[in-house]
Every structure is written in structure tokens, then in C-alpha cells.
Enzyme design. Sequence first.
Site, PDB file in Angstrom:
ATOM      1  N   HIS A  97       3.198  14.269   1.863  1.00  0.00           N
ATOM      2  CA  HIS A  97       2.580  15.734   1.606  1.00  0.00           C
ATOM      3  C   HIS A  97       3.582  16.632   1.848  1.00  0.00           C
ATOM      4  CE1 HIS A  97      -1.519  14.246   1.671  1.00  0.00           C
ATOM      5  NE2 HIS A  97      -1.384  13.469   2.488  1.00  0.00           N
ATOM      6  N   HIS A 150       1.534   5.290  -1.724  1.00  0.00           N
ATOM      7  CA  HIS A 150       1.332   6.436  -2.493  1.00  0.00           C
ATOM      8  C   HIS A 150       2.656   7.071  -2.908  1.00  0.00           C
ATOM      9  CE1 HIS A 150      -2.773   6.579  -0.772  1.00  0.00           C
ATOM     10  NE2 HIS A 150      -2.446   5.975   0.378  1.00  0.00           N
ATOM     11  N   LEU A 151       2.694   7.225  -4.279  1.00  0.00           N
ATOM     12  CA  LEU A 151       3.840   7.897  -4.967  1.00  0.00           C
ATOM     13  C   LEU A 151       3.278   9.193  -5.480  1.00  0.00           C
ATOM     14  CD1 LEU A 151       5.337   4.776  -6.676  1.00  0.00           C
ATOM     15  CD2 LEU A 151       6.151   5.974  -4.815  1.00  0.00           C
ATOM     16  N   ARG A 152       1.918   9.664  -5.507  1.00  0.00           N
ATOM     17  CA  ARG A 152       1.734  10.858  -6.022  1.00  0.00           C
ATOM     18  C   ARG A 152       2.061  11.015  -7.694  1.00  0.00           C
ATOM     19  NH1 ARG A 152      -1.286  10.780  -1.771  1.00  0.00           N
ATOM     20  NH2 ARG A 152      -0.246  11.769  -0.127  1.00  0.00           N
ATOM     21  N   ALA A 188      -3.860  14.408   5.792  1.00  0.00           N
ATOM     22  CA  ALA A 188      -3.800  13.173   6.537  1.00  0.00           C
ATOM     23  C   ALA A 188      -2.734  12.564   5.617  1.00  0.00           C
ATOM     24  CB  ALA A 188      -5.009  12.291   6.542  1.00  0.00           C
ATOM     25  N   ASN A 223      -5.253   7.348  -5.652  1.00  0.00           N
ATOM     26  CA  ASN A 223      -5.821   8.649  -5.488  1.00  0.00           C
ATOM     27  C   ASN A 223      -5.110   9.835  -5.780  1.00  0.00           C
ATOM     28  OD1 ASN A 223      -4.030   8.038  -3.477  1.00  0.00           O
ATOM     29  ND2 ASN A 223      -5.183   9.056  -1.824  1.00  0.00           N
ATOM     30  N   ASP A 260       1.337   2.626   3.683  1.00  0.00           N
ATOM     31  CA  ASP A 260       0.476   3.693   3.379  1.00  0.00           C
ATOM     32  C   ASP A 260       1.183   4.787   3.382  1.00  0.00           C
ATOM     33  OD1 ASP A 260      -1.756   5.171   2.867  1.00  0.00           O
ATOM     34  OD2 ASP A 260      -2.606   5.110   4.936  1.00  0.00           O
ATOM     35  N   HIS A 293       0.901  -1.226  -0.107  1.00  0.00           N
ATOM     36  CA  HIS A 293      -0.093   0.163   0.132  1.00  0.00           C
ATOM     37  C   HIS A 293       0.861   1.364  -0.008  1.00  0.00           C
ATOM     38  CE1 HIS A 293      -4.001   2.125   1.592  1.00  0.00           C
ATOM     39  NE2 HIS A 293      -2.916   2.906   1.061  1.00  0.00           N
ATOM     40  N   HIS A 301     -10.608   1.069   1.461  1.00  0.00           N
ATOM     41  CA  HIS A 301     -10.294   2.096   2.512  1.00  0.00           C
ATOM     42  C   HIS A 301     -11.722   1.882   3.667  1.00  0.00           C
ATOM     43  CE1 HIS A 301      -8.474   5.838   4.232  1.00  0.00           C
ATOM     44  NE2 HIS A 301      -9.742   5.566   5.157  1.00  0.00           N
TER      45      HIS A 301
END
Length: 338
Positions: free
Chosen positions: A243, A16-18, A255, A42, A239, A14, A133
Site C-alpha cells: 500500500h 498482491h501485485l496491484r 490492511a 482483488n 500475502d 499468495h 479468505h
Amino acid sequence: MPREIQLRSPLDMHLHLRDEEMLKLVTPLTTETFAGAVIMPNLVPPVDHLERLLAYRERIMAASDGHRFDPLMTLFFRNYTEQELAEARDHIIGIKLYPAGATTNSEAGVKAIDAVEPTFRMMEEMGIPLLVHGETHGFVMDREKEFLESYDYLATKFPKLKITMEHITTADAVAMLDKHENLRATVTLQHLVITLDDVAGGMLDPHLFCKPIAKRPEDREALVNAAVNAHPKLMFGSDSAPHPIEKKECCGCAAGVFTAPLALARLAQLFDKYGKLDNLQAFISDTAQQQYQVSPPEKIVTLSNEPFQVPEAYTGYGQHVIPMHAGESLEWTVSKVQ
Ligand code: NCD
Ligand code: ZN
């Protein structure tokens, strides 16, 4: 001589690489040590078309610094047609469902589960896993517990659909794993290490604020117990959710906790503390390989029982991101990658 362990082909189930500059900064921080990762969809707009997904995959590979790495791509859940699913199937590890508004960039998510059941049925028939989620819109500490009812319903109604409960945070969710054959789960680093006290018990720490919010000591204990004992349905999913600093150190903090560059070292420290280093291989790769039937590229990561100073920040491409444990010294470090 420091003690050492070797991990074979670590997987982050899980991540997030953006996109754009942030993608360029954070991708190599995963690809240098992990052999593969489940890439969350996302983005804005969400990754909910095959062409967009394939183009995103290309950008990830271009940013990965030539390291051996499999991006295990996910589509953002919406109602898909049978043809869309058939075309996407060989390019994805699953489809990620966000309840609308539950977390960062989830506005396009699902509003009512019964309206999307035809898509679940097709996914079940085609063998496409559902990643969830699992939070309601209830009181923040109870959102995951309340969502367990929906897992119960889905797992029963679609018995052949493989469902991953993403980033579980409660003892109740751990117990739920034993209830349905088709349920499995990921757990993050931060939920194995912190409780709500670390986020908000003293001075507020925005860098530990994430969804789901960290819970009670007894929840953390249940998660740690399952992880260090190599629960056969519990996989590591960081996860890791970078940011920019200005989105964290502000009023209306986003978050997400950024853990990718220190995750392996911190996990070694945790498993060592419980005398369970031998079980880290299962948690970091083997269980995921079995659950998802994937074979990541060969990568041997050696960790040594020597101090690792976590940087105060990761910077580059005009980005500035603060990691978990910024400026702290960890007890284990990655010493070699082959
Ligand atoms: C994630 C993000 O920033 O994309 N944030 C988080 O708090 N975990 C989204 C998510 O996985 O919920
Ligand atoms: Zn996430």
C-alpha cells in the site's frame, strides 16, 4: 566462508501485485527471485472476467523485467456459469473467495455461502481449486476460528473440491488441516514472525497491520512448528500486500504487509534458527508443486548467511512503499539467482 543454501524455483502461493504504477514497482521485486506466484484478484474492479484476467496477466509479464516467472492467475469468486468456468479453467490456478467486506477491496465478495453452492459444485467437477479468505465478521481475534466451521462444511459437502485456507494464523487452523483430505493452507511470513504484540502491544505499527490480524504467541508457535517441519499441506504464501505510505501512515490505515523483497532472506533466517534449513525447499516450492500439480520454470536461488540491510522504503513510478523490517539488518541474503 558463509554458509549457503540453494532453493529450486521458489513459489509464492499468495501475492498482491496491484496494477498500474504500483504493479511496475513491485512486480520485479518478486520475479527476480521467485519462479512463480499465485496472483490475487482483488483489484478495483475485481478480476472476475476472463478477458480482464488475461489482460492483467499481460501487464504482469510486461512488468516482470524479463525474469523467468509464471503468474498463476486467480479469478475473483462470484457465481460463474458452466461456460465461463470451462473457458477460464486452463488459464487459472483457482478462484479466490472473499467474504464481502472482510479485507482490502473485497466489497464485491460473497455475502452468503449457500447462495453460491452451484458454482462450488461445478468447480469440484471441473477440478478448479477454491482459495478462501477465511474470516467471519465476528470479533477480530476470533474471525478465523469462527470461519473454521465453514471450512468444515465446505470440505465435507464438496469432498473433491480442493480448498486452500489462505494465510492461516491460528493453531486451530493448523489442526484443521488433518481433518479433511481436500484442505491445504498457506501461511505468510509475518504470521510466522510476529504476534499481535508487535502490531499493537507497544507503539502502534501500521506496517504490521494486516488481515487476518496477527494472533497469540501459541498460534505463532503452531504455525512455525508446522512450517519448519515441512507440514505436507502447508505452503508459503507471502500475502505481500503493498500500500502507498499515505494509506498506511494515516488514520484508517489499510490492511496489508509488504514482504516480497525480503521474504526469502527472512525465511532462511527463521528456518536456520530452528536448525531446519533442509525443510525450506518443501515449504517454499515442493509442497505447492505437489498440491497444485504445477511445474514452475527452473530458477536456482542461492542464499548466504551474510547480513542484508532491508531498505527503508521501495520507491519508483511515483510510489513509496515501506517493507516489513524496514531499515533492519537480516542474517541471510540472496547472493545469486541462476
Ligand atoms: C490484502 C490486500 O491489501 O490486498 N490485505 C491484507 O491485509 N492481507 C488482502 C488480503 O489478502 O486480505
Ligand atoms: Zn492477500
